[in-house]
Write an enzyme that holds these catalytic residues in place. Structure first.
Site, PDB file in Angstrom:
ATOM      1  CE  LYS A 172      -7.261   3.638   3.010  1.00 30.26           C
ATOM      2  NZ  LYS A 172      -6.199   2.618   2.939  1.00 30.26           N
TER       3      LYS A 172
ATOM      4  CD  GLU B  33      -1.558   4.001  -3.238  1.00 23.76           C
ATOM      5  OE1 GLU B  33      -0.609   4.814  -3.280  1.00 23.76           O
ATOM      6  OE2 GLU B  33      -2.020   3.546  -2.169  1.00 23.76           O
TER       7      GLU B  33
ATOM      8  CB  SER C 293     -11.754   1.446   8.833  1.00 25.72           C
ATOM      9  OG  SER C 293     -12.638   0.751   7.972  1.00 25.72           O
TER      10      SER C 293
END
Lengths: 282, 410
Positions: B98, B120, B386
């Site tokens: 991220k 968000e 990830s």
């Protein structure tokens, strides 16, 4: 454009009052009764909101109305039938279906237009279809004489404003403030230069919505606009009396209360000069 | 970032950010100014080499990029079949991919003169990444999070607060990720003059799916180069999990024009026939949500259904529009992986390689294991790992305890 839209909105001479209610909030019967009450209160058109699980343009008051209607399974199909029922009971105002794009997409456009024509719907407003995404829908609307209502906002550039105005139908919906629907005590001072900018290019009546909740605001707007749209301020009154409205033994009294409240706090006296049809809510 | 390669690919987007029939800008007029301004700002930034240099420098100095491509020797031998390589996004600062996107968008926000960041978050990973870059760039940050998620993810809420962010619980709708996205878009519509919205995945109105892809493609660009350098050839397959789908797009983009099979793992939850899943591409239908046209979970009247997955990061009712396109065009094969399959893969990787993956990434692993087993020993599969699994330890404890109680195996 339908004859109704032309007569009551586009070619009308007085300040147009366009109320919004959510279909099925809190019940279908209450929605029909509220529509007739709003007509007797002097409304010039009715915006009928189709409840949606993810209403991006709406603030908390209308979100809650959507939830109340969705809890008993309200949908576009049922809402269209409500328009038919309103017509049967004497509603002669233009009806504008307010629905998010996904609801319309799943219903099917051909089916929507077929039913819209047969139930005498006059307008369509899709808040999440900006100009760029709505060209083919606009063509279909024109083909069925249904006005696709366009929105403009204070942040809309001059170039976009011109493009939107050139293709607008029925009336132009000016968003008074940024963000979402909901009641605000005062307008942002920027709204007046914005309305002047719109008036210069608009060939249709200009109606202002988002945040209108008082008689003073409406009085101010009269110098700048041809109409006003009220949603949250009405829906909040509905929400406050949801239980009474759902119950047939208390519904009429609750609607009378809402009518009185709107008459005293929202509508300028001038709107009320129209002869009120006498009905059970007097 | 290899913009040229992208421009030549037949899989590129059109000028309006559409991926064939998917994507678009289904937003209220009040948001049009913000998305148009962002599109202009992004196109300007991405073609400026000094902007790209700064983006790469921060990811190198601050997040520790490039992340390694690790060969899993014991795992590959145990499974039989192809050799498995992991692209180690779990080794990024904050523990997931991220941050790649958050750094890029925060840098863009600064370049566009914005004074505040909003984001968000569902599970809290993107919220943490946004709060992190906000602190790094000295910008105030508001994170919108569903009220239900705020309760479920108390630790991440605390992490965001430690990083100086304000967490705003969202009570509308179901109080989950989709409602947090609605609310952040509503807030942005009212404040875009001084506020930048950092979208966490390849979802939302154009230009977000494009922006997030371009800031995440560093995953695949690095992996491709590393694979060539470490093994002398391209992989035969690449696999990633898909919620919104940012790590998957990040991995796939580099390989779209190569003879590499691509697989996306979406969350089958308790099974795609149970109704409790987030398998958007397997079970969803085309619709519009959060400003984009894509596949989504909805009822016959277009009301959005609540998704379910053991992994909070895959618990989203839509999917990035580029995935919808890659699925329809047949370029990427999307398969649904159940909670149990993901947990089993997580245990296997932990025990055989000493790497605890995030539950999201474990879905990609589980699919990669299935794919690898059908392949030959000399073939190679890259899986995007990830994120790391520390955040999921409590959930896994709970699952294992329940299985033990029922005397079941996973």
């Amino acid at each position: 454009m339908t004859v109704r839209m032309e007569k009551h909105v586009t070619n009308a001479k007085t300040m147009r009052f366009i109320p919004f209610i959510t279909a099925g909030d809190p019940t279908d019967e209450a929605t029909v009764a509220l529509a007739l009450m709003l007509q007797s209160l002097g409304a010039d058109a009715l915006e009928l909101g189709i409840p949606y699980s993810d209403p991006l343009a709406d603030g908390p008051v209308i979100q809650e109305a959507s939830q109340r209607a969705l809890r008993h399974g309200e949908n576009l199909n049922q809402a269209m039938r409500l328009v038919e029922e309103m017509r049967t009971q004497g509603l002669d105002l233009p009806v504008i279906i307010f629905t998010y794009a996904n609801v319309l997409l799943q219903f099917g456009l051909d089916r929507f237009f077929e039913e819209a024509v047969s139930h005498e719907v006059d307008g369509l407003l899709v808040p999440d279809l900006p100009y760029e995404e709505s060209r083919s829908l606009a063509d279909q609307c024109a083909e069925h004489k249904i006005s696709l209502i366009s929105l403009v906002a204070p942040t809309t550039s001059d170039e976009r404003l011109k493009r939107i105005c050139d293709h607008a139908q029925g009336f132009l919906y000016c968003v008074s403030s940024l963000g979402v629907t909901g009641m605000r005590k005062t307008f942002h001072p920027d709204v007046y230069p914005f309305l002047e900018r719109v008036k210069q290019v608009a060939q249709l009546p200009v109606a202002v919505g988002f945040g209108i909740s008082s008689r003073d605001q409406v009085a101010e707007l009269e110098h700048y606009a041809d109409g006003f749209i009220v949603g949250s301020a009405i829906v909040a009154e509905v929400g406050r009396r949801a239980e009474q409205l759902a119950d047939s033994s208390t519904r009429t009294a609750a609607i009378r209360e809402i009518k009185l409240t709107l008459d005293q706090h929202l509508l300028p006296e001038r709107v009320n000069h129209k002869p009120l049809a006498s009905n059970e809510y007097e | 970032m290899v913009r040229q390669a992208q421009a030549e690919s037949k899989y590129r987007t059109d000028e309006n950010g559409r991926f064939a029939a998917f994507g678009g800008q289904y937003v209220p007029e009040t948001l049009m100014h913000a998305v148009l301004e962002l599109e202009k700002g992004f196109k300007d930034a991405i073609s400026d080499s000094s902007f790209l240099r700064e983006y790469r420098r921060i990811l190198h100095d601050y997040s520790g990029r490039p992340t390694p491509l690790s060969y899993c020797e014991r795992l590959s031998k145990t499974l039989g079949g192809a050799q498995i390589f992991l692209k180690r996004e779990d080794l990024n600062h904050t523990g997931a991919h991220k941050i790649n996107n958050a750094v890029g968008q925060a840098l863009l926000a600064r370049r566009m003169g914005k004074k505040q960041i909003i984001a968000e978050t569902g599970a809290g990973q993107h919220g943490v990444a946004s709060a992190t870059v906000a602190a790094y760039f000295g910008l105030p940050c508001k994170v919108f999070m569903g009220a239900v998620d705020v309760k479920r993810q108390a630790l991440n809420v605390f992490r965001m607060k430690l990083l100086g962010a304000e967490v705003i619980p969202v009570h509308s709708g179901n109080g989950t990720l989709k409602d947090a996205v609605n609310e952040v878009l509503r807030y942005w519509a009212a404040h875009s003059d001084d506020t930048a919205y950092i979208d966490g995945s390849v979802v939302g109105p154009h230009p977000y799916p494009m922006i997030v892809r371009d800031f995440q493609r560093i995953i695949g660009d690095e992996a491709r180069e590393q694979c060539l350098k470490q093994t002398g050839s391209l992989p035969d397959a690449a696999v990633a999990c898909v919620g919104g789908g940012s790590n998957a797009i990040g991995l796939f983009t580099a390989f779209l024009d190569d003879p590499v099979s691509l697989y996306g793992a979406e969350a089958a939850g308790k099974g795609v026939t149970t109704g409790e899943h987030a398998a958007t591409l397997t079970k969803g239908t085309v619709g519009i949500i959060h400003g984009m046209k894509t596949y989504l979970l909805q009822d016959a009247y277009g009301q959005i259904k609540a998704p379910y997955s053991i992994s909070a990061g895959l618990d989203y009712p839509g999917v990035g529009p580029e995935h919808a396109y890659l699925s329809e065009s047949g370029r990427v094969d999307y398969k649904a992986i159940t909670d149990n399959e993901a947990v089993a893969a997580l245990l296997e990787l932990s025990e055989l390689e000493g790497i605890l993956p995030a539950l999201e990434s474990a879905h990609g692993l589980a699919l990669a294991f299935k794919v690898a087993k059908t392949m030959r020993r000399e073939q190679k599969v890259i899986v995007c790992l990830s994120g790391r699994g520390d955040k999921d330890v409590k959930t896994i404890m709970h699952v294992l305890a329940n299985h033990e109680k029922r005397g079941e195996r996973l």
